[in-house]
Design an enzyme around this catalytic site. Sequence first.
Site, PDB file in Angstrom:
ATOM      1  N   HIS A   3       0.844  -1.205   0.000  1.00  0.00           N
ATOM      2  CA  HIS A   3       0.000   0.000   0.000  1.00  0.00           C
ATOM      3  C   HIS A   3       0.881   1.257   0.000  1.00  0.00           C
ATOM      4  CE1 HIS A   3      -2.898  -2.823   2.232  1.00  0.00           C
ATOM      5  NE2 HIS A   3      -3.597  -2.439   1.173  1.00  0.00           N
ATOM      6  N   GLY A  14      -3.080  -1.360  -7.365  1.00  0.00           N
ATOM      7  CA  GLY A  14      -1.998  -2.341  -7.414  1.00  0.00           C
ATOM      8  C   GLY A  14      -2.234  -3.388  -8.491  1.00  0.00           C
TER       9      GLY A  14
HETATM   10  P1  AMP Z   1      -6.648  -3.644  -0.428  1.00  0.00           P
HETATM   11  O1  AMP Z   1      -6.443  -2.854   0.838  1.00  0.00           O
HETATM   12  O2  AMP Z   1      -6.192  -5.049  -0.323  1.00  0.00           O
HETATM   13  O3  AMP Z   1      -8.003  -3.469  -1.004  1.00  0.00           O
HETATM   14  O4  AMP Z   1      -5.663  -2.999  -1.492  1.00  0.00           O
HETATM   15  C1  AMP Z   1      -5.654  -1.630  -1.754  1.00  0.00           C
HETATM   16  C2  AMP Z   1      -4.773  -1.383  -2.954  1.00  0.00           C
HETATM   17  O5  AMP Z   1      -3.450  -1.846  -2.680  1.00  0.00           O
HETATM   18  C3  AMP Z   1      -5.250  -2.121  -4.208  1.00  0.00           C
HETATM   19  O6  AMP Z   1      -5.084  -1.274  -5.340  1.00  0.00           O
HETATM   20  C4  AMP Z   1      -4.321  -3.299  -4.251  1.00  0.00           C
HETATM   21  O7  AMP Z   1      -4.124  -3.805  -5.559  1.00  0.00           O
HETATM   22  C5  AMP Z   1      -3.033  -2.701  -3.714  1.00  0.00           C
HETATM   23  N1  AMP Z   1      -2.148  -3.741  -3.201  1.00  0.00           N
HETATM   24  C6  AMP Z   1      -2.504  -4.795  -2.423  1.00  0.00           C
HETATM   25  N2  AMP Z   1      -1.433  -5.590  -2.199  1.00  0.00           N
HETATM   26  C7  AMP Z   1      -0.389  -5.031  -2.858  1.00  0.00           C
HETATM   27  C8  AMP Z   1       0.986  -5.389  -3.021  1.00  0.00           C
HETATM   28  N3  AMP Z   1       1.503  -6.494  -2.470  1.00  0.00           N
HETATM   29  N4  AMP Z   1       1.773  -4.578  -3.780  1.00  0.00           N
HETATM   30  C9  AMP Z   1       1.258  -3.464  -4.351  1.00  0.00           C
HETATM   31  N5  AMP Z   1      -0.032  -3.074  -4.232  1.00  0.00           N
HETATM   32  C10 AMP Z   1      -0.843  -3.846  -3.496  1.00  0.00           C
END
Ligand code: AMP
Length: 285
Positions: free
Chosen positions: A28, A153
């Site tokens: 994130h 991401g």
């Molecule tokens: P989430 O909190 O899981 O909904 O993710 C929020 C954002 O962070 C989304 O755009 C995800 O794709 C991105 N994200 C989650 N895991 C990763 C990671 N390991 N590397 C980069 N971005 C990520």
Amino acid sequence: MQKLALRWKRQSVRVGFVPTMGYLHAGHLSLVREARKRVGRNGKVVVSIYVNPTQFAPTEDLAKYPRDLKRDLKLCREAGVGVVFTPDDAEMYPGRQNRKSEIGNRESFSTYVVEEQLARVMEGVTRPAHFRGVTTVVVKLFNLVLPDVAVFGQKDFQQAAIIKRMVRDLNFSVKIIVAPTLREADGLAMSSRNKYLDAEQRAQAVILFHALQAAKAAVSQKTISAARLKSDLKEFFTAAPQARLDYVEFFDPETLEPVAQVKLGTQMALAVFVGKTRLIDNARL
Ligand code: AMP
């Protein structure tokens, strides 16, 4: 939030936005850095933290999704985030739980945004209502934050593709950036859901990354049929008894159309249950 965003608009302040469900990790924070790069020193970076109920099925992990707002706020402060937007369900979905939400009930929430093509495959098969929840909440957040740039991401490859399609189809003026997946030292993609894994499951979860690596190695020499690769990968997964393959797909990275022949440049995505935890990963081969 919208009042502040409108003020920034009037002052021509550029806004970079990173929507999240919290329980932040380095992945994130890499999106935050990307947003900062895009809007410059004088711009504002907004992170939203909201565990969006409409993207969870009743059988999924909404109630136990990991949360630690205090820690998240500290990480955001250290990362130079200008505003952390933490709406609650009453603010995002007024009246959604209203049982009497029939025609004529002015209190109920009844408008959703649906992408009808890319959302049908992969995650959309196992989680049929998931992307409707994602597109709806992202549109709502865009309308509240009014970002110039939003960073997503690559980890959620299909989600990013759907958001890009929605922004194009519905003429949003926000620019969508897709940033690379950050991984743990052994290759496991960082995810808030990794917290669910016990030590044994955590050790076996790296099989998602190893499967991507194995497929990459296989196609670096020659084109292979998708059916053959899928059956080899099923075999590959028997090495991790805690892991159960939900799907593995090989597809065109733009259209998400499955391909019959897998070669360098084909996109691969997979979802795997490790114990009860469902993990996803993907890579360009
Ligand atoms: P989430 O909190 O899981 O909904 O993710 C929020 C954002 O962070 C989304 O755009 C995800 O794709 C991105 N994200 C989650 N895991 C990763 C990671 N390991 N590397 C980069 N971005 C990520």
